[in-house]
Enzyme design. Structure first.
Site, PDB file in Angstrom:
ATOM      1  N   GLN A 173      -9.772  19.467  -6.315  1.00  0.00           N
ATOM      2  CA  GLN A 173     -10.882  18.707  -6.913  1.00  0.00           C
ATOM      3  C   GLN A 173     -11.792  19.585  -7.768  1.00  0.00           C
ATOM      4  OE1 GLN A 173     -11.272  15.422  -6.780  1.00  0.00           O
ATOM      5  NE2 GLN A 173      -9.808  14.880  -5.178  1.00  0.00           N
ATOM      6  N   CYS A 309      -7.159   8.778   1.004  1.00  0.00           N
ATOM      7  CA  CYS A 309      -6.230   9.013   2.111  1.00  0.00           C
ATOM      8  C   CYS A 309      -6.767   8.425   3.405  1.00  0.00           C
ATOM      9  CB  CYS A 309      -5.989  10.502   2.304  1.00  0.00           C
ATOM     10  SG  CYS A 309      -5.340  11.250   0.825  1.00  0.00           S
TER      11      CYS A 309
HETATM   12  N1  PLP Z   1      -6.474  18.340  -1.609  1.00  0.00           N
HETATM   13  C1  PLP Z   1      -7.466  17.561  -2.066  1.00  0.00           C
HETATM   14  C2  PLP Z   1      -8.883  18.049  -1.983  1.00  0.00           C
HETATM   15  C3  PLP Z   1      -7.184  16.306  -2.607  1.00  0.00           C
HETATM   16  O1  PLP Z   1      -8.184  15.533  -3.052  1.00  0.00           O
HETATM   17  C4  PLP Z   1      -5.829  15.875  -2.650  1.00  0.00           C
HETATM   18  C5  PLP Z   1      -5.502  14.521  -3.139  1.00  0.00           C
HETATM   19  O2  PLP Z   1      -6.267  13.588  -2.994  1.00  0.00           O
HETATM   20  C6  PLP Z   1      -4.828  16.741  -2.198  1.00  0.00           C
HETATM   21  C7  PLP Z   1      -5.191  17.964  -1.673  1.00  0.00           C
HETATM   22  C8  PLP Z   1      -3.388  16.366  -2.270  1.00  0.00           C
HETATM   23  O3  PLP Z   1      -2.955  16.354  -3.611  1.00  0.00           O
HETATM   24  P1  PLP Z   1      -1.543  15.762  -4.029  1.00  0.00           P
HETATM   25  O4  PLP Z   1      -1.743  14.310  -4.251  1.00  0.00           O
HETATM   26  O5  PLP Z   1      -1.157  16.449  -5.298  1.00  0.00           O
HETATM   27  O6  PLP Z   1      -0.577  16.086  -2.933  1.00  0.00           O
END
Ligand code: PLP
Length: 362
Positions: A173, A309
């Site tokens: 982010q 999520c």
């Molecule tokens: N880390 C953070 C802070 C995120 O916001 C996200 C996705 O929402 C992820 C990891 C995971 O990313 P990816 O969708 O590329 O697996």
């Protein structure tokens, strides 16, 4: 529809789309070659991957290498499992901040019973948290996905180094919005959060850090097996180049929308520090708000209850709980996120819809 969920994903930049098209097929049909093939079409694709790697590398500090992965979750799993579970042997404890994304948190729980570093009410991690002497890896994110707070990565990295531990920074982010985090040994990012395509991420690894591969089968990407998608790499590279070029302009737009949003949502409580934050992320709450009802009443506005999520799980967010909110306060929180293609008129129209729907709840 009005899109205000830029932390979940960002629109594909037209520049990134253009960079990808040639490698899906190409007008002369030569773009689909395997970038790992030694023949001419393969070498053309490999050159595009090399360019993309350089463009993505420019988002990271010097002195390391970029490894493409399928997404940030995969990059994070590679970094955590590949350093802590070397040769199947646990090297020591994992310490994580209390507000890490599930990509880090769930992986830490799967490896170990992690040490949880607390955060204050502003959502900033404690730089004096106790790290046990056998800590092998410290995970600290650059910017929180739910409440947008910016973490003291460099200070925590210094503590980790004193304890003899490696540091992983989840910069998903923060990339494209802030300078690269200082002091980390590994940094994970994702293309679809910086106006690139979904399906590709990257792990930056400081020179000299040894990681066990997690996916075997050719090791085309040195630490990771599997044929790279030239198109996804090219789109990621173009998005990264654009993010670097537009950093200040994107930031200025985000700040002006933040100021306007604070006016519009006057009377709502802001979660997390107002200063140490990504100003494209507004996490707000209103006592007694039924967020599920609000979302169903505002179908034309794309926003989130907590993080994408956590939404739908029914459980109060661990991030909102970590900053001291009660279950009821956590459940009355919404997250609005804007970015490069957001217009103030859209924010105003969306705020009107949300505020009216919230008022109807009495
Ligand atoms: N880390 C953070 C802070 C995120 O916001 C996200 C996705 O929402 C992820 C990891 C995971 O990313 P990816 O969708 O590329 O697996």
């Amino acid at each position: 529809m009005i899109y205000l969920d830029y932390q979940a994903t960002t629109p594909l930049a037209p520049e990134a789309r253009d960079a990808m098209l040639k490698w899906l097929d190409g007008p002369d049909g030569t773009g689909f070659g395997n970038p790992h093939s030694p023949h001419r079409m393969g070498r053309m694709a490999a050159a595009a991957v090399d360019l993309a790697r350089d463009q993505v590398a420019a988002l990271f500090p010097p002195g390391g290498s970029v490894h493409f992965t399928g997404n940030a979750c995969e990059a994070i799993n590679l970094a955590m499992r590949g350093t802590v579970m070397k040769g199947g042997q646990k090297q020591g404890r994992v310490a994580i901040s209390a507000i890490e994304h599930a990509a880090v948190r769930d992986t830490a729980m799967a490896i170990d019973d992690p040490v949880i570093m607390p955060v204050d009410r502003d959502g900033i991690a404690d730089t004096h948290a106790n790290l046990p002497g056998d800590t092998a890896l410290v995970c600290i994110m650059q910017v929180n996905n739910e409440i947008g707070t910016v973490q003291p990565v460099a200070q925590i990295a210094e503590r980790a180094r004193e304890a003899g531990a490696l540091v992983l920074c989840d910069a998903v982010q923060g990339a494209g919005k802030f300078a690269a985090p200082g002091g980390a040994d590994m940094i994970a990012i994702s293309a679809h959060k910086i106006y690139g395509p979904k399906g590709i991420g990257a792990l930056w690894v400081r020179d000299g850090v040894d990681i066990d591969p997690q996916i075997t089968g050719g090791l085309q990407e040195r630490l990771r097996s599997g044929t790279l998608s030239t198109a996804l790499c090219a789109g990621f590279g173009a998005a990264a180049a654009l993010a670097a070029e537009r950093l200040e302009a994107d930031k200025a737009l985000a700040s002006s929308l933040w100021d306007r949003a604070l006016d519009l949502f006057e009377g709502w409580e802001v979660n997390g520090s107002r200063e140490l934050r990504n100003h494209a992320n507004l996490s707000i709450r209103k006592d007694g708000l039924d967020v599920a009802r609000l979302m169903s009443d505002c179908r034309d506005v794309m926003f989130s209850a907590g993080s994408a999520c956590a939404s739908g799980s029914g459980k109060p967010s661990h991030v909102l709980k970590a900053i001291g909110l009660s279950d009821a306060q956590a459940k009355s929180t919404i997250r609005l996120g804007w970015g490069r293609y957001s217009a103030v008129e859209d924010l105003e129209a969306a705020a009107k819809v949300i505020i009216n729907a919230a008022a109807q709840q009495g």
